[in-house]
Motif scaffolding. Structure first.
Motif, PDB file in Angstrom:
ATOM      1  N   TYR A  90       0.822  -1.216   0.000  1.00  0.00           N
ATOM      2  CA  TYR A  90       0.000   0.000   0.000  1.00  0.00           C
ATOM      3  C   TYR A  90       0.854   1.265   0.000  1.00  0.00           C
ATOM      4  O   TYR A  90       0.562   2.214  -0.740  1.00  0.00           O
ATOM      5  CB  TYR A  90      -0.948  -0.023   1.203  1.00  0.00           C
ATOM      6  CG  TYR A  90      -1.826  -1.248   1.164  1.00  0.00           C
ATOM      7  CD1 TYR A  90      -2.966  -1.280   0.359  1.00  0.00           C
ATOM      8  CD2 TYR A  90      -1.489  -2.406   1.862  1.00  0.00           C
ATOM      9  CE1 TYR A  90      -3.760  -2.417   0.274  1.00  0.00           C
ATOM     10  CE2 TYR A  90      -2.280  -3.551   1.788  1.00  0.00           C
ATOM     11  CZ  TYR A  90      -3.402  -3.547   0.988  1.00  0.00           C
ATOM     12  OH  TYR A  90      -4.181  -4.670   0.890  1.00  0.00           O
ATOM     13  N   THR A  91       1.909   1.288   0.782  1.00  0.00           N
ATOM     14  CA  THR A  91       2.745   2.490   0.835  1.00  0.00           C
ATOM     15  C   THR A  91       3.514   2.705  -0.459  1.00  0.00           C
ATOM     16  O   THR A  91       3.956   3.821  -0.746  1.00  0.00           O
ATOM     17  CB  THR A  91       3.730   2.426   2.010  1.00  0.00           C
ATOM     18  OG1 THR A  91       4.533   1.239   1.900  1.00  0.00           O
ATOM     19  CG2 THR A  91       2.980   2.410   3.340  1.00  0.00           C
ATOM     20  N   PHE A  96       0.209   6.971  -2.712  1.00  0.00           N
ATOM     21  CA  PHE A  96       0.923   7.157  -1.450  1.00  0.00           C
ATOM     22  C   PHE A  96       2.315   7.727  -1.677  1.00  0.00           C
ATOM     23  O   PHE A  96       2.804   8.533  -0.882  1.00  0.00           O
ATOM     24  CB  PHE A  96       1.012   5.823  -0.698  1.00  0.00           C
ATOM     25  CG  PHE A  96      -0.138   5.573   0.234  1.00  0.00           C
ATOM     26  CD1 PHE A  96      -0.003   5.798   1.590  1.00  0.00           C
ATOM     27  CD2 PHE A  96      -1.354   5.129  -0.254  1.00  0.00           C
ATOM     28  CE1 PHE A  96      -1.063   5.579   2.456  1.00  0.00           C
ATOM     29  CE2 PHE A  96      -2.418   4.901   0.597  1.00  0.00           C
ATOM     30  CZ  PHE A  96      -2.274   5.136   1.960  1.00  0.00           C
ATOM     31  N   TYR A 113      -4.042  13.047   8.814  1.00  0.00           N
ATOM     32  CA  TYR A 113      -3.589  11.668   8.737  1.00  0.00           C
ATOM     33  C   TYR A 113      -4.072  10.898   9.953  1.00  0.00           C
ATOM     34  O   TYR A 113      -3.976  11.380  11.091  1.00  0.00           O
ATOM     35  CB  TYR A 113      -2.057  11.606   8.636  1.00  0.00           C
ATOM     36  CG  TYR A 113      -1.554  11.991   7.271  1.00  0.00           C
ATOM     37  CD1 TYR A 113      -1.323  11.027   6.292  1.00  0.00           C
ATOM     38  CD2 TYR A 113      -1.327  13.327   6.945  1.00  0.00           C
ATOM     39  CE1 TYR A 113      -0.883  11.376   5.029  1.00  0.00           C
ATOM     40  CE2 TYR A 113      -0.894  13.698   5.677  1.00  0.00           C
ATOM     41  CZ  TYR A 113      -0.665  12.701   4.728  1.00  0.00           C
ATOM     42  OH  TYR A 113      -0.236  13.053   3.467  1.00  0.00           O
ATOM     43  N   TYR A 149      -2.533   6.860   7.102  1.00  0.00           N
ATOM     44  CA  TYR A 149      -3.220   7.116   5.830  1.00  0.00           C
ATOM     45  C   TYR A 149      -3.914   8.479   5.865  1.00  0.00           C
ATOM     46  O   TYR A 149      -4.302   8.962   6.932  1.00  0.00           O
ATOM     47  CB  TYR A 149      -4.248   6.013   5.556  1.00  0.00           C
ATOM     48  CG  TYR A 149      -5.279   5.829   6.647  1.00  0.00           C
ATOM     49  CD1 TYR A 149      -6.469   6.549   6.646  1.00  0.00           C
ATOM     50  CD2 TYR A 149      -5.057   4.928   7.692  1.00  0.00           C
ATOM     51  CE1 TYR A 149      -7.419   6.379   7.643  1.00  0.00           C
ATOM     52  CE2 TYR A 149      -5.997   4.754   8.704  1.00  0.00           C
ATOM     53  CZ  TYR A 149      -7.171   5.476   8.667  1.00  0.00           C
ATOM     54  OH  TYR A 149      -8.103   5.315   9.672  1.00  0.00           O
TER      55      TYR A 149
END
Length: 361
Positions: A90-91, A96, A113, A149
């Protein structure tokens, strides 16, 4: 519905009806596991349970894992199959990596965040549907380390966020987008950004009725887009815009938070496919929305076959849910069920999607 079935067919149909009830019970159990008061594991909890994540999580609840009903449900729905997710999946996502907005505020809305704590369980993808009796299973996972996130908070509630569930449930529509694209719902611009990177996408029109969201987006997010020249944002109500009958190759609808509010907005927007016949439509979490419609059509079947409801029972509605049920009744009023194939066809995605186009609220 015009129902004329044998006892053997009735017996088989009852397995579908039982699965519907078990699907709802499974969701209740998942909600218990994911509730804030229970979902707060740490390394000591895991060590105490032999590094068995599920045992550590269930220990926080009042659920008895030795209860026969729970064991039978776990055997069917695999609650214990909780996946440890890889943060890098995901990162390392393009959004991102390249879109890192700073904290911003516009009246009651905050761009900020948030964090999934270490070992915090959450749903990370669309539900899975078994084709036999339409059993619904929910993918649940966790990160070993904290996961941060971006999100927008509106009056102390999470309005939108870029979490694993959002990323995974948008993979298919991102892949499908092409040509001149209409996006209904701006959010944090994840979908818009991802399709703007595609050579197959020429132009993107985004409809967002919340002016404050647009202002936050234009100030903190859009300047970071490499292909911002493809994007035009219009401050307007989605349904008013759709009524104007514009030309698009592809439309993506994302104006609901979850299935609860989504089912009604889904039906209201699905209606427009009748007028945009040359346009491909996709809808966020459509599989879950169709699953909700499947439950509803099963309810209508039960009411007619077992409770002997007639048309007069579907003339009044106390709430939106009743209104959908009533519309389903009249849509299927002349549908014949003589065998199991007729019954299964009524529960198919194709049938339910076509029905959804006719249930305008």
């Amino acid at each position: 519905m015009k129902i004329s079935i044998s006892k053997d067919v009735e017996k088989e149909i009852n397995k579908y009806l039982l699965t519907k009830e078990e699907n709802m019970s499974a969701v209740e159990l998942i909600n218990i596991l994911l509730s804030e008061e229970n979902n707060n594991l740490d390394q000591q909890d895991l060590l105490r349970n032999g590094n068995n994540y599920f045992k550590a999580l269930i220990e926080k609840t009042d659920v008895d894992i030795n209860d026969e009903y729970f064991k039978s449900m776990d055997e069917k729905y695999h609650f214990s199959d909780i996946k440890q997710l890889n943060e890098n999946d995901y990162t390392e996502n393009e959004y991102f990596v390249n879109i890192k907005p700073k904290f911003a505020k516009n009246k009651n809305r905050y761009l900020c965040y948030l964090t999934y704590n270490s070992f915090q369980a959450f749903t990370y993808d669309e539900i899975n549907i078994d084709n036999k009796y339409f059993k619904e299973t929910v993918p649940v996972g966790y990160f070993k380390e904290k996961f941060t996130y971006p999100a927008i908070i509106d009056q102390d509630k999470i309005w939108m966020s870029i979490i694993p569930h959002e990323i995974n449930t948008m993979k298919k529509p991102i892949k499908n987008a092409f040509g001149k694209v209409l996006v209904i719902g701006l959010g944090l611009g994840y979908f818009t950004y991802m399709i703007s990177l595609k050579d197959e996408v020429d132009e993107i029109v985004v409809i967002e009725k919340d002016k404050k969201i647009i202002e936050l987006f234009n100030e903190e997010i859009l300047p970071r887009f490499v292909n911002k020249n493809k994007i035009k944002i219009i401050n307007k109500d989605a349904f008013e815009y759709l009524e104007e009958k514009h030309d698009f190759d592809y439309v993506f609808m994302d104006i609901w938070h979850n299935v609860g509010d989504g089912i009604y907005l889904y039906l209201a927007t699905k209606y427009y496919e009748n007028y945009y016949t040359n346009t491909h439509f996709d809808y966020w979490i459509e599989e879950s929305l169709i699953a909700m419609l499947r439950r509803m059509i099963l309810t209508v079947f039960e009411e007619q076959y077992y409770s002997h409801f007639t048309s007069k029972d579907y003339l009044k509605a106390k709430n939106k849910n009743d209104k959908v049920i009533n519309k389903i009744y009249f849509y299927t009023e002349n549908y014949c069920i003589n065998n199991i194939d007729d019954f299964r066809n009524m529960l198919s995605n194709d049938f339910l999607k076509e029905m959804a186009k006719k249930l305008y609220l």
